[in-house]
Structures are given as structure tokens and as C-alpha cells.
Write an enzyme that holds these catalytic residues in place. Structure first.
Site, mmCIF file in Angstrom:
data_model
loop_
_atom_site.group_PDB
_atom_site.id
_atom_site.type_symbol
_atom_site.label_atom_id
_atom_site.label_comp_id
_atom_site.label_asym_id
_atom_site.label_seq_id
_atom_site.Cartn_x
_atom_site.Cartn_y
_atom_site.Cartn_z
ATOM 1 N N GLU A 1 29.937 -1.633 133.702
ATOM 2 C CA GLU A 1 30.458 -1.530 132.340
ATOM 3 C C GLU A 1 31.882 -2.076 132.292
ATOM 4 O O GLU A 1 32.717 -1.745 133.136
ATOM 5 C CB GLU A 1 30.466 -0.067 131.879
ATOM 6 C CG GLU A 1 29.090 0.549 131.703
ATOM 7 C CD GLU A 1 28.520 0.335 130.308
ATOM 8 O OE1 GLU A 1 29.244 -0.234 129.468
ATOM 9 O OE2 GLU A 1 27.375 0.755 130.077
ATOM 10 N N HIS B 1 23.159 -6.921 129.286
ATOM 11 C CA HIS B 1 22.342 -5.888 128.660
ATOM 12 C C HIS B 1 21.508 -6.470 127.524
ATOM 13 O O HIS B 1 20.335 -6.128 127.352
ATOM 14 C CB HIS B 1 23.247 -4.767 128.142
ATOM 15 C CG HIS B 1 22.528 -3.493 127.878
ATOM 16 N ND1 HIS B 1 23.139 -2.375 127.321
ATOM 17 C CD2 HIS B 1 21.236 -3.114 128.081
ATOM 18 C CE1 HIS B 1 22.266 -1.394 127.205
ATOM 19 N NE2 HIS B 1 21.102 -1.821 127.662
ATOM 20 N N ASP C 1 25.391 -6.395 124.028
ATOM 21 C CA ASP C 1 26.461 -6.448 125.024
ATOM 22 C C ASP C 1 26.010 -7.131 126.310
ATOM 23 O O ASP C 1 24.831 -7.067 126.648
ATOM 24 C CB ASP C 1 26.981 -5.038 125.325
ATOM 25 C CG ASP C 1 25.916 -4.113 125.894
ATOM 26 O OD1 ASP C 1 24.871 -3.924 125.235
ATOM 27 O OD2 ASP C 1 26.113 -3.575 126.997
#
Length: 315
Positions: free
Chosen positions: A186, A224, A234
Site C-alpha cells: 500500500e 489493484h 488504485d
């Protein structure tokens, strides 16, 4: 003239010899029947102990001097796997219905989970601290192996050998459980701002380590939105996929695009690349978000078709 050989064996000697052979046979038979898989069970236990040590002794990736979980208010940076070692113990045979019998026989051929993908996300949150708070909230049921802050700070939140909850129901090609086969990273970014140079440099350092450690194929470093085109956006169209590909992480189209053949079919090509094409429009948008970020829409112009063809040829 014939000769006969006479053996002078008394009845007592004959009985003794017979009993000796019988006893030896019983010993051999008993050794073979009590634990016929003793050697493989021993090997299994030894390998299991080695893997326990390998998992529980794994340290956070040492990529910079900024790694410091305590600055974000977490109480302990110890590997949480140490709390769950018993989950790796030998299991009893699984009971089956209708009285079907099962047994445990240890194999000697096994190893740890091998990640085969790296999935990149942006957090869609306001700060690294907020993301860490989200990933430490049991009620939210979401996590990732790594989080990279805007300033380049790298926080590892889960052992690479364990399964994080970052990919949801995403698919890529025939892989329908991406969480079980991937490492999630992330990036602290709200989705509307450029990614910082420090953040991308840390990402490149982390990707270098992970790709080498697990021999992850270049084409299996994806976003993603690639694995969930109908649900996710994203990392955003501001993410520098071209720069990553230039460093060996992910694919990029040829600088000079070859004209796709007249009979080139878009939907099968996107499926071969890996996209779920049940919603073809969403798949086209996801592809363009990755490879043509300046025109994120579902329009199939010549540039889009030729770009799909370029990536398709690299599979």
C-alpha cells in the site's frame, strides 16, 4: 555309487534353530508394522521445525533507517507469528462422515507459501498513521504486507509467508484467490495527488528485494485495479508504471507500437494478459489506467488497440 550326506542334528538343536528363526521373523515383522513411516514422520517434524524458525525469525525488510513502528503509536513491533506457532503443529486425521477412516502419514515434500504476485495499491487515506490504524482494526478486516509513507518510510505489517487481506475477490488469469498468492504493498496516497520521489524510491528498493527473494515474474507486478477492474481504481492513473517497468517491475508497451493485425480480437487478448473481461468496458478502462494513463476511458481507438497488442505479445 551314490553318497549321502548325513547331518548330525539332535531334536533339541532343531527345535532351538526353528524357534530362533521364528523369533527373528517376528521381530522383523513387528518393526515393519508398528511404524512403517517413522523415517518420513521424523523428516516431516524436522522440516516443520525449520520452517517455524524461518517464519518466526523473519525480520522487517531493512530498506532504510526510517523504519520505526513506535513513532506511529504501536506498542510492539515483534513478529505476531510467534503467538501462533502451534497452528503449524501436526494435525490429527480429519474425521469424515459415514464412518470413513482417515490416517495421518507425514510427507517429506513440502515448503512454505511462495508469493507469485505483488499487488500495488494506494491507500485512499490521509496519512500513514491513519492507514496503520485501519490495518490494526479487527472490525475492518483489511490488511497489507507493507505500507510505504509519502516520505519513503516503509512499514512491514505482516510476514511475507502469511496471507494478507488486500486483494478481495480479485482475479488475474486463472488465479481466483490472489490473496493466497501475493504480497500486498500500500502506498500512502489519497488517489488525487502525485506519488513522491522518496516513496517511489523506497518502493523500487522493496520490489528489488521481494522479486529476488521469491523469484516473482516481471509481469506479475500489477495494480489493484488490474485484478479488480469493476471495483477498484488504485493505484491511480498518476502512478508511474512506466518508470517501474524501466527498472524491471511490470510490463510496458513498445516505444514504437506495431499496428495490430486486422483480425486481432480485443477481449481474448485482454483475458490472456490477465484481465477479467466479464465487464469488458471496465477491463478496457483498467488497462488504460495502467498503460495509457492520459486517456482513462473505454474508447477503443487505434492507440489503445495497438497498446493492447503490444502487451499481449509480451505474454
Amino acid at each position: 555309487m551314490t553318497h549321502s550326506l548325513k547331518l548330525n542334528i539332535t531334536p533339541t538343536q532343531s527345535i532351538t534353530k526353528y524357534l530362533g528363526i521364528l523369533f527373528l521373523g517376528l521381530v522383523v515383522a513387528s518393526c515393519g508394522s508398528t511404524k512403517p513411516y517413522q523415517a518420513s514422520e521424523k523428516s516431516y517434524k524436522e522440516q516443520l521445525e525449520a520452517y517455524k524458525m524461518q517464519i518466526s525469525s523473519m525480520k522487517a525488510a531493512e530498506l532504510s533507517s526510517q523504519n520505526n513502528l513506535n513513532m506511529y503509536g504501536t506498542a510492539d513491533s515483534a513478529d505476531p507469528l510467534t503467538l501462533y506457532r502451534d497452528s503449524l503443529a501436526i494435525k490429527k486425521p480429519v474425521p469424515l462422515p459415514y464412518g470413513i477412516k482417515t490416517e495421518w502419514i507425514s510427507t517429506v515434500n513440502f515448503n512454505l507459501r511462495k508469493p507469485n504476485y505483488i499487488i500495488l495499491h494506494h491507500t485512499a487515506q490521509d496519512s500513514l498513521a491513519q492507514t496503520i490504524k485501519t490495518f490494526t482494526n479487527k472490525n475492518l478486516q483489511v490488511s497489507s504486507h507493507y505500507v510505504i509513507g509519502d516520505d519513503g518510510t516503509v512499514v512491514q505489517m505482516l510476514n511475507d509467508y502469511l496471507r494478507a487481506w488486500h486483494a478481495g475477490s480479485g482475479t488475474w488469469g486463472r488465479d481466483t484467490d490472489i490473496n493466497s498468492a501475493s504480497i500486498g504493498i500500500e502506498l500512502d496516497n489519497n488517489g488525487f495527488e502525485p506519488f513522491s520521489l522518496a516513496q517511489i524510491n523506497s518502493l523500487l528498493a522493496l520490489l528489488t528485494k521481494l522479486k529476488k527473494d521469491y523469484n516473482i515474474p516481471t509481469q506479475n507486478i500489477i495494480g489493484h485495479s488490474d485484478i479488480a477492474p469493476s471495483r477498484k481504481q488504485d493505484p491511480s492513473n498518476l502512478f508511474p508504471w512506466k518508470a517501474l517497468a524501466a527498472n524491471g517491475f511490470g510490463l510496458w508497451q513498445d516505444e514504437f507500437l506495431t499496428e495490430a493485425p486486422f483480425d486481432f480480437q480485443i477481449e481474448p487478448a485482454l483475458r490472456i494478459i490477465g484481465y477479467n473481461t466479464k465487464n469488458l468496458s471496465a477491463a478496457i478502462i483498467a488497462f488504460k489506467r495502467h498503460y495509457i494513463p492520459e486517456a482513462v476511458d473505454n474508447v477503443l481507438d487505434r492507440k489503445t488497440i495497438n497498446t493492447i497488442y503490444s502487451i499481449y505479445k509480451k505474454q
